[in-house]
Design a protein around this motif. Structure first.
Motif, short mmCIF file in Angstrom:
data_model
loop_
_atom_site.label_atom_id
_atom_site.label_comp_id
_atom_site.label_asym_id
_atom_site.label_seq_id
_atom_site.Cartn_x
_atom_site.Cartn_y
_atom_site.Cartn_z
N ILE A 1 5.83 11.65 -1.24
CA ILE A 1 5.44 11.00 0.02
C ILE A 1 4.31 11.77 0.68
O ILE A 1 3.35 11.17 1.21
CB ILE A 1 6.67 10.90 0.95
N GLN A 2 4.37 13.10 0.65
CA GLN A 2 3.30 13.91 1.24
C GLN A 2 1.97 13.61 0.56
O GLN A 2 0.93 13.43 1.22
CB GLN A 2 3.63 15.40 1.10
N ARG A 3 1.97 13.56 -0.76
CA ARG A 3 0.74 13.27 -1.48
C ARG A 3 0.32 11.81 -1.26
O ARG A 3 -0.88 11.49 -1.24
CB ARG A 3 0.93 13.55 -2.97
N GLY A 4 1.29 10.93 -1.08
CA GLY A 4 0.97 9.54 -0.80
C GLY A 4 0.25 9.38 0.52
O GLY A 4 -0.67 8.56 0.64
N HIS A 5 0.66 10.17 1.53
CA HIS A 5 -0.07 10.14 2.83
C HIS A 5 -1.52 10.55 2.63
O HIS A 5 -2.43 9.98 3.25
CB HIS A 5 0.61 11.08 3.83
N TRP B 1 0.83 -1.20 0.00
CA TRP B 1 0.00 0.00 0.00
C TRP B 1 0.87 1.26 0.00
O TRP B 1 0.52 2.25 -0.65
CB TRP B 1 -0.94 0.01 1.21
N ALA B 2 1.99 1.22 0.70
CA ALA B 2 2.87 2.39 0.72
C ALA B 2 3.45 2.66 -0.67
O ALA B 2 3.52 3.81 -1.12
CB ALA B 2 3.98 2.19 1.73
N GLU B 3 3.86 1.60 -1.36
CA GLU B 3 4.43 1.78 -2.70
C GLU B 3 3.35 2.23 -3.68
O GLU B 3 3.61 3.07 -4.56
CB GLU B 3 5.06 0.46 -3.16
N THR C 1 9.40 5.97 5.92
CA THR C 1 10.79 5.47 5.87
C THR C 1 11.17 4.91 4.49
O THR C 1 12.23 4.30 4.34
CB THR C 1 10.97 4.36 6.92
N LEU C 2 10.29 5.12 3.51
CA LEU C 2 10.53 4.55 2.19
C LEU C 2 11.75 5.19 1.53
O LEU C 2 11.89 6.42 1.47
CB LEU C 2 9.30 4.75 1.29
N ARG C 3 12.67 4.36 1.08
CA ARG C 3 13.85 4.83 0.36
C ARG C 3 13.85 4.18 -1.02
O ARG C 3 13.77 2.97 -1.14
CB ARG C 3 15.14 4.46 1.11
N MET C 4 13.99 5.00 -2.03
CA MET C 4 13.93 4.49 -3.40
C MET C 4 15.26 3.84 -3.78
O MET C 4 16.33 4.42 -3.56
CB MET C 4 13.62 5.62 -4.38
N ALA D 1 -2.19 2.73 9.23
CA ALA D 1 -1.07 3.08 10.10
C ALA D 1 0.23 2.41 9.63
O ALA D 1 1.30 3.04 9.60
CB ALA D 1 -1.40 2.67 11.53
N ILE D 2 0.12 1.13 9.28
CA ILE D 2 1.32 0.42 8.79
C ILE D 2 1.83 1.06 7.51
O ILE D 2 3.04 1.28 7.34
CB ILE D 2 0.99 -1.07 8.57
#
Length: 763
Positions: free
Chosen positions: A222-226, A194-196, A252-255, A244-245
């Motif tokens: 990342i801001q828009r992803g939130h 979901w984060a990706e 902490t996502l690093r490309m 939440a997960i």
């Protein structure tokens, strides 16, 4: 009043005509645009171990940019769909391509006092714009709106959404969610978290501002992803725990770094051509992955070796190098170096594995193999390396070694025996055989190349040469070079018998047979079985070496992009050294290692000690012998033990020719009053001769020979219509070679008899 009414009616009619015309034009333009069109999917190529090699993209309308992706979706990924619609078009399934509510909101926010502004483009309208990018003007907006409506009505919501997910830009040249998932995270879209998904869904709004490979772009994405995750939680698509997960993972996502194309641009361009020509096609359009045969580790080592050795030869005039390494068993291409460097100058942008050049002596093994196959030659026959009958062709060392076994003649790369063998097999036969091997694709007459075809006049390419040597290495079976697992290959075809292929392999791998032309324990010898042939073209323009072991076939070319000459750089002194270094690397041999192995012998043949001077079985009388593989029905006679080694063991006909004492039979008639037949035996008609300008004048001469029946006292040689020499019919005459086209004829003094004119071409 009537005039005024008439004018109003006319204006009204004109207005409605104009309006109708505008509507028709609008409908026509929309109909042109309302098609679901996308570029073909662009494949990603990996090496044989799964390491990234390259991807074959699309040139973007000549703007100097290459775009990738456009992968279709086998089915719509539900999680990606929900995240995309949450940001781009929440009421996508509730409208027909244009969202009236979004339009009203945009008008209020953009023209009112609202602090936050938004657009009104729906997914369908964005598809229309991505398929036909145009300036963001109001007329174009109206066209996009109409196109979006027609697309939705014509194809349906799901098809339009699938087209959006195929075309949407995800930054760094990537288009489509499936390609972006593979590019950024090296996984299929179904495996995205979901984060990706939230991160990737944020990018299409502004791929440049939200470039995830830049710190500021990643922060914005990342801001828009939130925000995407919050919307999905509000819509109860994901639970609070899942949200939440995902939020924590997103923080902490690093490309990972994008995979980098290796330093092998010519190799990449070859794969691009293979894909575009349809020679290689992905198995699945939805995941167009191609698994090449290239070993990137070996590719890197071969590239470094090629450049290192080339640097050492630059002082001798060498400017470029090309290398091919192919698996012997499978024909898979393991490495290719097209030049010393694409941007390194000296015409480095050319791929010299695909450039036709003079092959020097590298075609000789195929002439011997064909002669063996046609029973024109036996391994124990004696070939003559003598100036007589050489048609103006000499050897590289400017010497002649006399009678030789075929094994010696080929291993020593003697020119005269090869050209005489070519004459015996036939120019047309050999020419067509070389074409069947894929060594050329010419339809010109074989006479245009003449006997010099055996020593380099017929141009070929390194990749063609390596493929043809594969037929020698694999018992006469010719197969296509394999570039990828997904390549469509023709089944192998037999071009030579097992017997001929293995005999030639034994000739080329016999270190003892190479004496005296090539010394022992040099770069032509290996601690494991290797068959090798070198070649040097006219004027030292090209230096070649092709070798094969039980693991690999390696071909090397050294030369210049301007076709200039090098300073006495031969195939044995240059290309063979690089081949040696590559094969040692492939076999992992350490100093002192010796492999207990050999090439398989020809079936049905037995090893026999053969006398070098006679081709007969040694019975202890010869001081010089070689092991030859002989069939029982071809077993030569043994040399009588009473004969001492030396000249007495040489058969009389060969000895007579070698000493110059042999002559044509002389009938006891003077020819007076009888019809006399005149013909020229040497040179052959349409012979093509290569003149070496660096060779002393004493060696640049052509032997002229005649056949006269019955015998006469004298004949007159004419060259280009002018008398050249008067000689006895059986006396050779030597003509100093001059460039150009020349015509030879013999006539009788004071009589009308004359031979046919024999044209000869000297380069």
């Amino acid at each position: 009043m009537s005039l005024l009414r008439t004018r109003r009616a006319t204006l009204t009619l004109a207005f409605w005509h104009l309006f109708a015309a505008c509507v028709l034009l609008y409908a026509h333009l929309i109909n042109q645009r309302a098609q679901l069109i996308a570029p073909a999917p662009t494949p990603i190529l990996y090496d044989r171990s799964g390491a990234f090699l390259t991807q074959v993209g699309h040139d973007d309308d000549g703007r100097g940019r290459v775009d990738y992706g456009y992968w279709p979706l086998e089915q719509l990924p539900d999680r990606v769909v929900r995240a995309t619609l949450a940001l781009e078009d929440r009421r996508f399934f509730d409208h027909a391509g244009v969202d009236p509510y979004a339009i009203a909101r945009a008008v209020w926010q953009n023209f009112g006092n609202a602090r936050r502004r938004s657009g009104a483009s729906t997914i369908a309208m964005q598809v229309a714009r991505m398929q036909r990018p145009e300036p963001r003007t109001w007329p174009n907006k109206l066209l996009e709106a109409g196109t979006g409506v027609v697309l939705t009505l014509r194809y349906g919501h799901e098809a339009v959404l699938a087209q959006y997910l195929r075309l949407a830009p995800y930054g760094n040249g990537s288009h489509g969610i499936a390609h972006a998932a593979r590019l950024y995270f090296d996984k299929p879209v179904a495996d995205l978290s979901w984060a990706e998904i939230a991160l990737l869904s944020a990018i299409p709004q502004s791929p440049t501002l939200m470039n995830p490979l830049r710190p500021d772009g990643l922060r914005r994405a990342i801001q828009r992803g939130h925000r995407v995750l919050d919307i999905l939680r509000e819509q109860k698509v994901i639970s609070a725990d899942e949200a939440a997960i995902a939020h924590n993972q997103l923080k902490t996502l690093r490309m990972p770094s994008l995979p980098r194309r290796p330093d092998a641009l010519q190799l990449v361009l070859r794969y691009r051509d293979l894909v575009r020509d349809g020679a290689i096609a992905p198995e699945a359009e939805t995941a167009p992955l191609i698994h090449t045969t290239i070993d990137l580790s070996l590719q890197t080592d071969v590239t470094n070796l090629a450049r290192q050795y080339l640097d050492g030869w630059r002082g001798a005039g060498a400017q470029q190098v090309a290398v091919m390494v192919v698996s012997r068993q499978t024909g898979e291409v393991l490495a290719q170096v097209g030049s010393g460097g694409y941007y390194a100058g000296h015409a480095g942008a050319f791929d010299y594995t695909r450039t036709q050049r003079s092959p020097g002596s590298t075609l000789k093994p195929f002439i011997y193999a064909l002669a063996l196959d046609r029973d024109v030659l036996k391994p124990t026959d004696m070939l003559l390396d003598l100036p007589e009958g050489a048609s103006g062709i000499g050897n590289a060392d400017r010497e002649f070694l006399g009678p030789m076994l075929p094994r010696q003649a080929l291993a020593n790369s003697r020119n005269v025996p090869a050209t005489n063998l070519l004459r015996s097999v036939g120019l047309e036969t050999t020419f067509h055989f070389l074409r069947d091997l894929g060594l050329h694709d010419l339809e010109t007459p074989a006479d245009s190349f003449g006997l010099s075809m055996a020593i380099g006049s017929l141009p070929t390419r390194l990749d063609w040469l390596v493929r043809a040597y594969g037929a020698l290495a694999n018992d006469g079976q010719l197969q296509d070079l394999a570039w990828a697992r997904e390549q469509r290959r023709r089944p192998p075809v037999r071009v030579l018998s097992i017997d001929s292929a293995r005999l030639v392999t034994s000739f080329l791998s016999d270190a003892q047979a190479r004496l005296p032309s090539f010394h022992r324990y040099g770069t032509l010898e290996y601690p494991f079985p290797v068959a090798i042939k070198t070649g040097t073209s006219q004027g030292y323009r090209d230096a070649w070496a092709v070798a094969y072991s039980d693991k690999a076939i390696v071909g090397v070319w050294i030369g210049r992009g301007d076709d200039g000459t090098m300073n006495r750089l031969t195939g044995a002194s240059s290309a063979a050294r690089l081949v040696h270094a590559i094969l040692v690397r492939i076999h992992g041999i350490k100093p002192g290692d010796i492999a207990e192995a050999r090439f398989p012998p020809p079936p049905g043949r037995k090893p026999v000690e053969v006398c070098l001077t006679s081709g007969q079985v040694d019975a202890g009388a010869c001081s010089q012998t070689l092991v030859e593989w002989v069939r029982p029905d071809e077993m030569p006679k043994a040399v009588p033990a009473s004969l001492r080694p030396g000249a007495d063991a040489v058969p009389a006909p060969i000895k007579a020719i070698a000493t110059g004492s042999a002559s044509l039979p002389r009938p006891d008639v003077d020819g007076d009053g009888q019809p006399i037949r005149l013909s020229i035996s040497t040179p052959a008609r349409n012979t093509q001769i290569w003149r070496n300008p660096e060779q002393p004048a004493a060696f640049n001469r052509l032997a002229l020979k005649a056949v006269v029946e019955p015998r006469v006292a004298q004949i007159v040689w004419y060259v280009d219509g002018q008398p050249f020499a008067v000689a006895a019919p059986d006396q050779p005459v030597f003509w100093p070679i001059e460039p150009g086209e020349h015509r030879f004829q013999i006539r009788l003094p004071y009589r009308d008899e004359a031979s046919a004119v024999v044209p000869v071409y000297v380069q």
